[in-house]
Design a protein around this motif. Structure first.
Motif, PDB file in Angstrom:
ATOM      1  N   VAL A 219       0.835  -1.205   0.000  1.00  0.00           N
ATOM      2  CA  VAL A 219       0.000   0.000   0.000  1.00  0.00           C
ATOM      3  C   VAL A 219       0.865   1.248   0.000  1.00  0.00           C
ATOM      4  O   VAL A 219       0.641   2.194  -0.772  1.00  0.00           O
ATOM      5  N   GLU A 220       1.877   1.285   0.861  1.00  0.00           N
ATOM      6  CA  GLU A 220       2.758   2.452   0.957  1.00  0.00           C
ATOM      7  C   GLU A 220       3.550   2.646  -0.329  1.00  0.00           C
ATOM      8  O   GLU A 220       3.747   3.778  -0.775  1.00  0.00           O
ATOM      9  N   ILE A 221       4.017   1.545  -0.913  1.00  0.00           N
ATOM     10  CA  ILE A 221       4.791   1.647  -2.159  1.00  0.00           C
ATOM     11  C   ILE A 221       3.925   2.253  -3.268  1.00  0.00           C
ATOM     12  O   ILE A 221       4.354   3.141  -4.012  1.00  0.00           O
ATOM     13  N   GLY A 222       2.684   1.768  -3.373  1.00  0.00           N
ATOM     14  CA  GLY A 222       1.786   2.301  -4.383  1.00  0.00           C
ATOM     15  C   GLY A 222       1.416   3.744  -4.122  1.00  0.00           C
ATOM     16  O   GLY A 222       1.360   4.571  -5.040  1.00  0.00           O
ATOM     17  N   LYS A 223       1.165   4.072  -2.867  1.00  0.00           N
ATOM     18  CA  LYS A 223       0.778   5.430  -2.488  1.00  0.00           C
ATOM     19  C   LYS A 223       1.871   6.438  -2.825  1.00  0.00           C
ATOM     20  O   LYS A 223       1.585   7.567  -3.244  1.00  0.00           O
ATOM     21  N   ASN A 224       3.119   6.024  -2.669  1.00  0.00           N
ATOM     22  CA  ASN A 224       4.248   6.920  -2.935  1.00  0.00           C
ATOM     23  C   ASN A 224       4.785   6.796  -4.361  1.00  0.00           C
ATOM     24  O   ASN A 224       5.756   7.472  -4.709  1.00  0.00           O
ATOM     25  N   GLN A 225       4.139   5.917  -5.167  1.00  0.00           N
ATOM     26  CA  GLN A 225       4.590   5.681  -6.550  1.00  0.00           C
ATOM     27  C   GLN A 225       6.096   5.331  -6.572  1.00  0.00           C
ATOM     28  O   GLN A 225       6.854   5.792  -7.409  1.00  0.00           O
ATOM     29  N   ALA A 226       6.499   4.515  -5.586  1.00  0.00           N
ATOM     30  CA  ALA A 226       7.917   4.173  -5.419  1.00  0.00           C
ATOM     31  C   ALA A 226       8.327   3.037  -6.343  1.00  0.00           C
ATOM     32  O   ALA A 226       7.510   2.181  -6.720  1.00  0.00           O
ATOM     33  N   VAL A 227       9.604   3.037  -6.703  1.00  0.00           N
ATOM     34  CA  VAL A 227      10.208   1.941  -7.456  1.00  0.00           C
ATOM     35  C   VAL A 227      11.165   1.212  -6.517  1.00  0.00           C
ATOM     36  O   VAL A 227      12.185   1.774  -6.097  1.00  0.00           O
ATOM     37  N   VAL A 228      10.825  -0.014  -6.147  1.00  0.00           N
ATOM     38  CA  VAL A 228      11.623  -0.787  -5.189  1.00  0.00           C
ATOM     39  C   VAL A 228      12.131  -2.039  -5.892  1.00  0.00           C
ATOM     40  O   VAL A 228      11.325  -2.886  -6.317  1.00  0.00           O
TER      41      VAL A 228
ATOM     42  N   LYS B 198       9.326   6.824   3.707  1.00  0.00           N
ATOM     43  CA  LYS B 198       8.868   7.910   4.573  1.00  0.00           C
ATOM     44  C   LYS B 198       9.688   9.181   4.371  1.00  0.00           C
ATOM     45  O   LYS B 198       9.130  10.278   4.219  1.00  0.00           O
ATOM     46  N   TYR B 199      11.025   9.041   4.390  1.00  0.00           N
ATOM     47  CA  TYR B 199      11.894  10.219   4.310  1.00  0.00           C
ATOM     48  C   TYR B 199      12.270  10.489   2.848  1.00  0.00           C
ATOM     49  O   TYR B 199      13.434  10.434   2.456  1.00  0.00           O
ATOM     50  N   ARG B 200      11.248  10.800   2.065  1.00  0.00           N
ATOM     51  CA  ARG B 200      11.409  10.986   0.619  1.00  0.00           C
ATOM     52  C   ARG B 200      11.508  12.476   0.303  1.00  0.00           C
ATOM     53  O   ARG B 200      11.166  13.343   1.107  1.00  0.00           O
ATOM     54  N   ARG B 201      11.951  12.756  -0.923  1.00  0.00           N
ATOM     55  CA  ARG B 201      11.903  14.116  -1.449  1.00  0.00           C
ATOM     56  C   ARG B 201      10.658  14.252  -2.331  1.00  0.00           C
ATOM     57  O   ARG B 201       9.775  13.390  -2.311  1.00  0.00           O
ATOM     58  N   ASP B 202      10.595  15.287  -3.116  1.00  0.00           N
ATOM     59  CA  ASP B 202       9.387  15.513  -3.925  1.00  0.00           C
ATOM     60  C   ASP B 202       9.219  14.459  -5.017  1.00  0.00           C
ATOM     61  O   ASP B 202       8.084  14.056  -5.327  1.00  0.00           O
ATOM     62  N   GLU B 203      10.333  14.026  -5.623  1.00  0.00           N
ATOM     63  CA  GLU B 203      10.212  13.022  -6.672  1.00  0.00           C
ATOM     64  C   GLU B 203       9.917  11.642  -6.076  1.00  0.00           C
ATOM     65  O   GLU B 203      10.175  11.391  -4.910  1.00  0.00           O
ATOM     66  N   PRO B 204       9.345  10.732  -6.857  1.00  0.00           N
ATOM     67  CA  PRO B 204       9.000   9.389  -6.354  1.00  0.00           C
ATOM     68  C   PRO B 204      10.246   8.673  -5.791  1.00  0.00           C
ATOM     69  O   PRO B 204      11.336   8.771  -6.354  1.00  0.00           O
ATOM     70  N   PRO B 205      10.089   7.948  -4.692  1.00  0.00           N
ATOM     71  CA  PRO B 205      11.226   7.226  -4.093  1.00  0.00           C
ATOM     72  C   PRO B 205      11.739   6.105  -5.004  1.00  0.00           C
ATOM     73  O   PRO B 205      10.953   5.428  -5.675  1.00  0.00           O
ATOM     74  N   ILE B 206      13.041   5.956  -5.020  1.00  0.00           N
ATOM     75  CA  ILE B 206      13.688   4.840  -5.713  1.00  0.00           C
ATOM     76  C   ILE B 206      14.525   4.101  -4.678  1.00  0.00           C
ATOM     77  O   ILE B 206      15.429   4.684  -4.059  1.00  0.00           O
TER      78      ILE B 206
END
Length: 426
Positions: free
Chosen positions: A293-302, A330-338
């Motif tokens: 859920v968190e990965i999708g919410k943050n549009q993260a690439v893991v 959690k401690y991300r910047r404006d761009e999607p987390p990688i």
């Protein structure tokens, strides 16, 4: 010489050095005696004897120089231990004059607790069972001070093998013994502190577990009634009062999260689960599934590279990866987390890394982030309890590794942790 013998009648008995070219010079013993009808002269070659005497004299002079100038103390004693000769080094160590020592027996300057060992070694030495012996012992100096020395004793024997006298060599080791005693005392202190710290930590963990467990029920009651009050009175109370109730509910929820994390932290050290072979690829995927859920919410690439299998507690390793990935989200910047996880073999350990492109951490804060309840941001900026990385460190240490971070502000962070590599199992 011969004319004098004939004229005076006095016999001549003399050693004479006959010098010749090269190495042919010899020593002669000449005896000339007047007879009634002439003169009798005998010549005897004594070169070998004279050379032996000269060599002995040189050897004695060399020994005397060594004896007098040696940095260690040297003493010659009778077989019973009476001093016959001592060098300046010996006098300096025991602070007696040579004339005073020559009136004493070895036992007179030996610490009472060391006399029995001395006598036993001397018995073996005189019996021929040992050639010499060395031991650390204590001497009593003239001023009564105890001096630690290393003593080496040998017995000089005649050509027939009979004991003649003893040679004692002593070296002052007082400073070394003092350092040794200080190190032993320091080690004993550190060992005592380590035991006390272990006991204290165990008691603290037990207290944290019991306290947090016992807080669950009353806190749950408070949360339940506060939520019930919020639901029933929402249209009755004024806005400020409703806000007060909402604050109570939020605070209780944060307290609930804190208690849950504290319980989790205490459980890491209490786990008795036997380690097994664990595929870290599956561990990583399970951690990502828990954070779906968190990965999708943050549009993260893991992502990950191929990860090895290690021996450990599968549940705790999932928690380790989950906490590190969760922090990156959690401690991300404006761009999607990688976020990218990888591992390399480093000697006897697997070196894992979890890299992100988040806000980063200033180097001054590196030591703080793995401490329990340590937070670098306010609750308004980033939610959390400040226990997640402390749990990570505890898990890694339980598995025989260590964890650290390399980071810079606005450049992301890379968390490294090592886990033992067992080739026979892998």
């Amino acid at each position: 010489m011969y004319v004098s013998v004939v004229e005076t009648g006095e016999s001549v008995d003399r050693e004479f050095y006959w010098k010749q070219d090269g190495d042919n010079s010899i020593w002669l013993h000449i005896v000339a005696v007047k007879l009634n009808d002439g003169l009798a002269v005998t010549f005897r070659n004594i070169t070998d004897r004279k050379r032996a005497e000269i060599a002995l004299r040189d050897s004695e002079e060399h020994f005397r120089a060594i004896f007098e100038q040696a940095a260690v103390g040297i003493a010659k004693t009778t077989l019973s231990g009476q001093f016959l000769r001592v060098n300046p080094g010996f006098c300096q160590i025991v602070r007696y004059d040579a004339s005073e020592l020559l009136q004493l027996h070895w036992a007179a300057i030996t610490h009472p607790d060391d006399i029995a060992a001395d006598r036993e070694y001397l018995r073996l030495l005189l019996a021929g069972d040992i050639q010499n012996f060395s031991m650390e012992k204590r001497l009593i100096c003239k001023d009564g001070q105890v001096q630690w020395v290393n003593v080496t004793v040998s017995v000089m024997r005649s050509a027939e093998g009979m004991p003649q006298y003893s040679i004692w060599a002593i070296e002052d080791i007082s400073e070394r013994k003092l350092v040794q005693e200080l190190l032993e005392a320091s080690l004993a202190t550190q060992t005592r502190y380590a035991r006390e710290l272990t006991r204290s930590n165990a008691e603290l963990e037990q207290f944290a577990y019991v306290a947090s467990h016992d807080l669950q029920a009353p806190l749950g009651t408070i949360v339940g009634y506060a939520q019930l009050l919020e639901k029933r009175c929402n249209n009755i109370l004024d806005a400020p009062t409703n806000k007060f109730i909402t604050n109570i509910v939020n605070s209780c929820e944060r307290m609930q999260a804190l208690i849950d994390d504290l319980l989790e932290y205490s459980r890491v050290g209490k786990s008795q689960k036997v380690f097994e072979l664990v595929d870290c690829n599956r561990v990583f995927e399970e951690a990502c599934a828990n954070l779906q859920v968190e990965i999708g919410k943050n549009q993260a690439v893991v992502t990950r590279t191929d990860l090895p299998a290690v021996t450990g507690d599968r549940f705790q390793l999932v928690q380790l990866f989950q906490n590190l990935i969760s922090n990156a989200l959690k401690y991300r910047r404006d761009e999607p987390p990688i976020v990218r996880a990888s591992a390399t073999l480093d000697g006897d350990n697997w070196l894992f890394s979890v890299q992100d492109n988040g806000i980063g951490i200033a180097e001054d804060f590196y030591p703080r982030i793995f401490q329990i309840f340590q937070r670098l941001h306010t609750q308004r900026e980033y939610s959390g309890t400040g226990i997640g990385l402390a749990i990570c460190q505890k898990i890694v240490e339980r598995h025989g590794g260590r964890i650290w971070v390399e980071s810079a502000l606005d450049r992301g962070s890379t968390f490294y942790f090592s886990l033992p590599h067992f080739p026979a199992i892998d």
